[in-house]
Design a protein around this motif. Structure first.
Motif, PDB file in Angstrom:
ATOM      1  N   ARG A  73       2.368   7.673  -6.979  1.00 10.94           N
ATOM      2  CA  ARG A  73       3.205   6.597  -7.801  1.00 10.94           C
ATOM      3  C   ARG A  73       4.291   7.454  -8.677  1.00 10.94           C
ATOM      4  O   ARG A  73       3.967   8.371  -9.493  1.00 10.94           O
ATOM      5  CB  ARG A  73       2.324   5.589  -8.681  1.00 10.94           C
ATOM      6  N   ASP A 107       6.318   6.007 -11.041  1.00 11.03           N
ATOM      7  CA  ASP A 107       6.407   5.139 -12.348  1.00 11.03           C
ATOM      8  C   ASP A 107       5.558   5.581 -13.291  1.00 11.03           C
ATOM      9  O   ASP A 107       5.664   4.905 -14.606  1.00 11.03           O
ATOM     10  CB  ASP A 107       6.397   3.481 -12.060  1.00 11.03           C
ATOM     11  N   ASN A 129       3.852  12.731 -11.356  1.00  8.79           N
ATOM     12  CA  ASN A 129       3.917  12.339  -9.634  1.00  8.79           C
ATOM     13  C   ASN A 129       4.097  13.433  -8.816  1.00  8.79           C
ATOM     14  O   ASN A 129       4.790  14.364  -9.067  1.00  8.79           O
ATOM     15  CB  ASN A 129       5.183  11.212  -9.384  1.00  8.79           C
ATOM     16  N   ASP A 181      -3.931   9.051  -7.041  1.00  7.08           N
ATOM     17  CA  ASP A 181      -3.069   8.430  -6.399  1.00  7.08           C
ATOM     18  C   ASP A 181      -2.940   6.860  -6.887  1.00  7.08           C
ATOM     19  O   ASP A 181      -1.930   5.941  -6.588  1.00  7.08           O
ATOM     20  CB  ASP A 181      -2.707   8.274  -4.994  1.00  7.08           C
ATOM     21  N   ASP A 236       1.051  -3.166 -10.348  1.00 15.33           N
ATOM     22  CA  ASP A 236       0.661  -2.066  -9.954  1.00 15.33           C
ATOM     23  C   ASP A 236       0.563  -1.894  -8.354  1.00 15.33           C
ATOM     24  O   ASP A 236       0.894  -0.847  -7.945  1.00 15.33           O
ATOM     25  CB  ASP A 236      -0.859  -1.585 -10.648  1.00 15.33           C
ATOM     26  N   SER A 279       3.949  -1.197  -7.287  1.00 13.76           N
ATOM     27  CA  SER A 279       4.426   0.082  -7.424  1.00 13.76           C
ATOM     28  C   SER A 279       3.831   1.111  -6.600  1.00 13.76           C
ATOM     29  O   SER A 279       4.419   1.918  -5.962  1.00 13.76           O
ATOM     30  CB  SER A 279       4.089   0.573  -8.832  1.00 13.76           C
ATOM     31  N   TYR A 280       2.380   0.676  -6.299  1.00 13.89           N
ATOM     32  CA  TYR A 280       1.683   1.460  -5.120  1.00 13.89           C
ATOM     33  C   TYR A 280       2.331   1.484  -3.842  1.00 13.89           C
ATOM     34  O   TYR A 280       2.698   2.552  -3.435  1.00 13.89           O
ATOM     35  CB  TYR A 280       0.120   1.058  -5.295  1.00 13.89           C
ATOM     36  N   ALA A 314       6.045   3.127  -3.801  1.00 14.15           N
ATOM     37  CA  ALA A 314       5.972   4.850  -3.675  1.00 14.15           C
ATOM     38  C   ALA A 314       5.309   5.267  -2.513  1.00 14.15           C
ATOM     39  O   ALA A 314       5.890   6.064  -2.024  1.00 14.15           O
ATOM     40  CB  ALA A 314       4.931   5.061  -4.809  1.00 14.15           C
TER      41      ALA A 314
END
Length: 178
Positions: free
Chosen positions: A24, A26, A30, A58, A70, A73-74, A77
């Motif tokens: 991710r 954010d 990372n 991760d 979330d 975002s996952y 990414a």
């Protein structure tokens, strides 16, 4: 290293991973900000197959409660990571590997995040990154390693890594053969 020892006659195995980093973007910490990622992108034109080994980092989150944001975002990414790979090398095979089994009682390796990992290939294919496959390391490690191969209940020992590499060698041969 174990996988390279097993496959040295037919393949070159290069580890561009970075333990403790998250996919991710954010949350900080990372992977895409590491020297390993930069080196990977430089060599990417010459790579036939990439195995993206996802771990508990991760799925890292700061709030303590995983939300739909979330999830988004996952997935984003993963999309950004795979899109960058396919931009450099459109013919490369990409295989997502989900988290190995987790024997602890904490939040690492949650079933929700493990399910998200398993859904990533379909999500990526739907978003135009075709041919992404899943190698189910969770099921493999649960069936072939067992509790004794995880001394801290999260990370495999040398025997566990050897068994994982042997299983991956078979999968890689099958993937390359079509």
């Amino acid at each position: 290293a174990v996988l390279q020892r097993l496959m040295w006659q037919d393949y070159v195995v290069i580890n561009f991973g970075n333990s403790g980093k998250t996919m991710r973007n954010d949350l900080g910490n990372n992977y895409t900000g590491t020297t390993q990622h930069a080196a990977f992108l430089k060599m990417l034109k010459n790579i036939d197959l990439t195995l993206v080994m996802l771990g508990t980092n991760d799925s890292h989150f700061d709030s303590g409660v995983w939300t739909d944001d979330d999830d988004n975002s996952y997935f984003m990414a993963a999309f950004q990571l795979c899109r960058a790979m396919r931009t450099v090398n459109p013919d490369m095979e990409i295989t997502i590997m989900n988290c190995p089994v987790y024997y602890g009682s904490g939040t690492s390796g949650s079933a929700h995040v493990r399910n998200l990992q398993a859904e990533l290939p379909e999500y990526l294919n739907d978003k135009g990154i075709a041919g992404v496959m899943l190698c189910d390391m969770h099921t493999f490690t649960a069936e072939y390693l067992g509790y004794g191969c995880f001394p801290d209940q999260l990370h495999p020992n040398d025997i566990g890594y050897s068994i994982m590499a042997s299983g991956l060698a078979e999968v890689i041969d099958e993937m390359i053969a079509g």
